[in-house]
Every structure is written in C-alpha cells, then in structure tokens.
Design an enzyme around this catalytic site. Structure first.
Site, PDB file in Angstrom:
ATOM      1  CG  ASN A  46      -0.784  -0.254   2.457  1.00 22.25           C
ATOM      2  OD1 ASN A  46      -0.077  -1.181   2.811  1.00 22.25           O
ATOM      3  ND2 ASN A  46      -1.292   0.599   3.309  1.00 22.25           N
ATOM      4  CG  ASP A  47      -0.347   4.226   2.598  1.00 24.08           C
ATOM      5  OD1 ASP A  47      -1.203   3.546   2.028  1.00 24.08           O
ATOM      6  OD2 ASP A  47      -0.546   4.821   3.661  1.00 24.08           O
ATOM      7  CD  GLN A  63       2.685   1.125   5.786  1.00 24.46           C
ATOM      8  OE1 GLN A  63       1.787   0.627   6.436  1.00 24.46           O
ATOM      9  NE2 GLN A  63       3.871   1.414   6.297  1.00 24.46           N
ATOM     10  CE1 TYR A 106      -0.562  -0.387  10.249  1.00 25.75           C
ATOM     11  CE2 TYR A 106      -2.070   1.352  10.946  1.00 25.75           C
ATOM     12  CZ  TYR A 106      -1.824   0.029  10.661  1.00 25.75           C
ATOM     13  OH  TYR A 106      -2.840  -0.885  10.785  1.00 25.75           O
ATOM     14  CG  ASP A 167      -0.825   8.112   7.530  1.00 23.39           C
ATOM     15  OD1 ASP A 167      -0.366   7.069   8.037  1.00 23.39           O
ATOM     16  OD2 ASP A 167      -1.975   8.181   7.034  1.00 23.39           O
ATOM     17  CD  GLU A 223      -6.366   6.479   5.921  1.00 24.93           C
ATOM     18  OE1 GLU A 223      -6.315   5.655   6.844  1.00 24.93           O
ATOM     19  OE2 GLU A 223      -6.550   6.157   4.733  1.00 24.93           O
TER      20      GLU A 223
HETATM   21  C1  FRU Z   1      -3.519   4.566   4.184  1.00 21.35           C
HETATM   22  C2  FRU Z   1      -3.204   3.927   5.531  1.00 21.35           C
HETATM   23  C3  FRU Z   1      -2.452   4.892   6.410  1.00 21.35           C
HETATM   24  C4  FRU Z   1      -1.722   3.971   7.350  1.00 21.35           C
HETATM   25  C5  FRU Z   1      -1.350   2.837   6.431  1.00 21.35           C
HETATM   26  C6  FRU Z   1      -1.297   1.481   7.074  1.00 21.35           C
HETATM   27  O1  FRU Z   1      -3.689   3.659   3.170  1.00 21.35           O
HETATM   28  O2  FRU Z   1      -4.387   3.491   6.144  1.00 21.35           O
HETATM   29  O3  FRU Z   1      -3.292   5.838   7.042  1.00 21.35           O
HETATM   30  O4  FRU Z   1      -0.609   4.569   7.931  1.00 21.35           O
HETATM   31  O5  FRU Z   1      -2.317   2.823   5.399  1.00 21.35           O
HETATM   32  O6  FRU Z   1      -0.808   0.514   6.180  1.00 21.35           O
END
Ligand code: FRU
Length: 491
Positions: A46-47, A63, A106, A167, A223
């Site tokens: 992810n991010d 992530q 995170y 974040d 976020e």
């Molecule tokens: C956004 C999120 C962030 C968090 C991360 C966790 O996609 O929810 O807010 O830090 O992913 O993987």
C-alpha cells in the site's frame, strides 16, 4: 481462504523462508506482474513511504504485508534509484518489532540530516482488548541502509484527537522541523491535518494546531497529508475519507485530493489563501495515499499507491496485490496542477522499435506486449472512441470516448478484463477544454494504465486485468491523429 485477525497479525518469525519464497515466486510469475513499476515482492503493497533524496540516491519504501493480499502486520519495504525510474529492492527497513509498533510500522516520511536519513512514522499499537494507540516514532537510516529506531516515541496523540492519528510528513522550514499528520478530532469525528513543531528531530515536539486548509469539513478522517511547494505555491495533497461529494465529487471509495494555497503559514497552521474546494489528484480508478516532496533542487515529485483501501483485486487469488505509480513531476500553470512523467522515463524507450503514425487512421500499430508508451494528438472537432488493449474479436478493450467539441473524455474499463470495484462504477468522466486538440500520453504495464491528458493537466490511473494477448489499438472510426509508440524495457 478467510484471513482471521490472528492470521493477519501472526509474527513474521512464525513463517519460514520457504513460505516467503513460494509467495515471491507466485507473485513473480503472474501474467499481471508489472515490469517497470514498483510492485510487492510478495503480499500486499500500500502507501509509498519515506520518499526522499539521500546519499546521491532517491529512496522510497512501500507499506507491505508480505504474507498475503490482505492488510495485515505492516512493514516498510525499501527501494532506491539513481534516476526515479529504475528502482532496486533494498529489503525491509522498518519492521513491527517494538512495543510501540507491535501492530504495524505504519506510514511516514523521511528527511536527510547530517549524513543520515531520519524516518518518522506511525507505530500502530493495540492492547489485548484491541484498543489502538498510535505513536509517532523516529529512526535513523545510515548510508548502508542500516536502521536504528529511537527508543522512545517522538510524541503521542493529544486528548482532542481520536485513535486515528497517523502518517507524519516531516518538513524543515527556517531552521525548524515540522510534521503534519492525518487526524480525526475525538468529539465531532471530523477529518483534520495536525501540525507539530520542534527545534530538534529527536525530541521537543509540540503541537502547533489543526491546520486551516479549507472552509469545508474534510470528511471524518484525513490520511496521508503532504505539503509540497510547487512553482511558488503551497500544495496540500491528502486523503479526506468520507468527504461530502457536494464539496467535491469523486467516485472511488476514498478520494485522494489536493488544495492549492499562495503559501503555508507554519506559525499559525494555515494554507494561505486556499483554493478551498479540493480537486481529485487523479481521475482514474485506483490512486490513493500519494506521497510528494521537494527535492534538494526544489522540484516537486509525487508517487502514489495504485490501489484502494477496502477493495479486492483479481491478483488477491495469486496472494499479491497493488503497485506504485510512476514518479511524476509537479508544476502549476494558470492555477492548475500539472503532473508529468520525469525526464528519465525516456530511458525505458526501445528507440529502435519506435513507430510513428500520422493521418486519418482507424488502426494504430499493434504492440508486441502490454508494455509500451503511446503518445498522440487527436485533432480537435472530432468525437469517437480510442480502444486500447483490444482483443482480436473486438469484444474486449479499454475504451476512451472523446468529444473534443464539447470537451469530454470518458474512460471505460467495463470491457477490458476481469471486473474490479464495479460498485463504484466502470467509467470516469473528465472535463476537457472545448474545441481543442486532445493530447494523450499513455503508459501500459501489463495490468496498469497511466493516462496523462493534455500535458498532465489531468492524469487517470487504473488497474486492469486482461488477456495479455489483447494488444490492438484502434479508433471506432477514421480519426485525424498523429503520434508515436514505443515498446518499453523492464526497469
Ligand atoms: C492509508 C493507511 C495509512 C496507514 C497505512 C497502514 O492507506 O491506512 O493511514 O498509515 O495505510 O498501512
């Protein structure tokens, strides 16, 4: 297979090297695998995190839950590059191995300081009743990529903020350090960006306050906020979850948007002279959690997660999911944000196989694989449909319906392959200037399409899951067009 909570949070050391290898092989051999975009070695990506320049190289992490295509125990998986295009895997840099990040390392950011890279991120902690406590944490990375975490959190959440506080984006301004964080206020459950300040990275952090970014409420949670300076403006890129669609329309489950201000007031936590109405950063189907930063030379770059929270994708069945977008350079012209491919994207082109076309054409050349760049100008006063990724029988394609008279482009992924997130619609509509030529600059990477419209005035990014032999490119009727097609090499 049903992923229980226990399975999602099973310690990494309970898996064997063989388990991981199997998953990596499975992801690597997928027909939908990307060849010039960052993708997970295994599991879910992810991010983007810690996007920055340090020690003569560009750095970004993603992530990652390595053991399946679900949101489980998250780590940072590190990549580096000398040109923002060719990325090398550098391994896991932050793993959930302390009491403060026990339930996930995170998202966060990075800042180069004194020959090291300082990483600031959110530690997701849950107690045995599953009550969440977010901690803002720090770590130093040296030039070899070795990471040492700080022993204590940099700060915890203020009482007026709920458990949703995460974040951090770290910035340096006038000799001070600042962090902006996504936050939800506890009493009214509203989405905000919270500004913090310190004279030192490792301690002394205190809250400046909630940032005034817009006259409208930004949903129930923000976020991944990012402040970046672009051509003498301040741009705030963020994800306002639950934003009222009357404030600004969007079709994806959660939006990724931006606001433009004349500047940013760090003392009073305000985006000065904000554009107020947030605008979609991307008009496609799958962009979220973008991360942007100013390079040492001042240029602004952005990279996005191509994937959405609470969304399943066909590759879940292959135990991997999602990718990062290509890096884009940001500019502002006439008050509008432009996103363009970085210069070095050209180095992927196989110039000896470049094909140029011009005329009133129904058919374009057929690329050999779903790994190419297509740049074209469609002359004004025309309407029609450009089909990409077309099957031989004409039944399947990604359809771009254009109307250069009224000024509209509709991107339709209904017939391109396996369905994705159809609850949120199969088309996206983009307004164009009326009576103008339409410039399209398209990158295809096996299951990803990135479409730059009119020099990046809009970008539409989407995943698709089609037969890899579907490579026809054609108009539904003869269309005045000119352009070039390049097969691209792997990164
Ligand atoms: C956004 C999120 C962030 C968090 C991360 C966790 O996609 O929810 O807010 O830090 O992913 O993987």
């Amino acid at each position: 297979m049903e992923w229980t909570r226990e399975m999602r949070y099973r310690p990494y050391q309970d898996y064997s090297a063989m388990d991981l290898l199997k998953l990596q092989r499975q992801a690597g051999s997928s027909p939908y695998q990307l060849h010039y975009h960052i993708h997970p070695a295994s599991g879910l990506l992810n991010d983007p995190n810690g996007f920055n320049f340090f020690n003569h190289e560009w750095h970004v992490s993603y992530q990652n839950f390595p053991f399946g295509a679900v949101h489980g125990l998250k780590s940072w998986m590190h990549m580096s590059s000398t040109d923002l295009v060719h990325w090398q895997p550098r391994g896991m840099v932050l793993t959930p191995d302390t009491q403060y990040d026990s339930h996930g390392a995170y998202s966060g950011s990075a800042l180069a300081k004194d020959g090291h890279l300082f990483l600031m991120y959110t530690g997701n902690h849950r107690d045995k009743d599953w009550t969440r406590t977010p901690y803002q944490l720090g770590a130093w990375m040296d030039k070899k990529g070795q990471v040492e975490k700080l022993k204590q959190p940099l700060f915890s959440k203020p009482t007026n903020i709920s458990e949703h506080f995460r974040d951090p984006q770290l910035l340096e301004h006038n000799g001070h350090y600042y962090a902006i964080l996504g936050a939800q206020t506890a009493d009214d459950e509203a989405g905000h960006i919270d500004l913090w300040e310190s004279d030192q990275l490792e301690d002394g952090w205190h809250e400046v306050g909630l940032v005034q970014i817009s006259q409208y409420q930004m949903g129930y949670m923000v976020e991944c906020p990012n402040l970046v300076f672009v051509d003498d403006h301040a741009v705030m890129i963020f994800c306002p979850q639950g934003l009222n669609k009357q404030v600004s329309d969007y079709q994806n489950i959660y939006p990724n948007m931006y606001l433009i201000g004349d500047n940013f007031d760090f003392d009073h936590a305000a985006l000065i002279n904000s554009s107020n109405t947030p605008v979609n950063l991307d008009y496609g189907f799958d962009v979220y959690a973008s991360q942007a930063f100013n390079a040492p030379d001042g240029r602004a770059y952005v990279i996005s997660w191509v994937g959405l929270p609470d969304t399943t994708y066909p590759t879940d069945d292959e135990n991997w999911a999602n990718c990062l977008s290509q890096v884009k350079e940001l500019h502002i012209r006439d008050g509008q944000l432009y996103q363009q491919p970085v210069e070095a994207m050209r180095t992927l082109r196989i110039e000896s196989k470049r094909y140029e076309f011009a005329g009133t054409l129904p058919m374009m050349p057929e690329p050999l694989s779903q790994q190419y760049e297509l740049a074209m100008t469609i002359e004004k006063k025309q309407t029609g449909t450009l089909h990409l990724l077309g099957s031989q029988d004409g039944k399947h394609s990604l359809a771009l319906h254009f109307d250069t008279k009224q000024g509209q482009l509709v991107i339709d992924r209904d017939q391109v392959g396996q369905p994705v997130a159809t609850d949120h619609g199969t088309t996206r509509t983009i307004q164009l200037p009326e009576q103008q030529n339409l410039k399209l600059h398209i990158y295809i990477d096996h299951s990803l399409a990135e479409i730059f419209i009119n020099d990046g005035a809009q970008v539409a990014t989407l995943r698709y899951f089609a037969d890899q032999n579907n490579n026809r490119i054609y108009f539904n009727q003869p269309t005045k067009v000119q352009g070039s097609l390049w097969p691209l090499s792997n990164m």
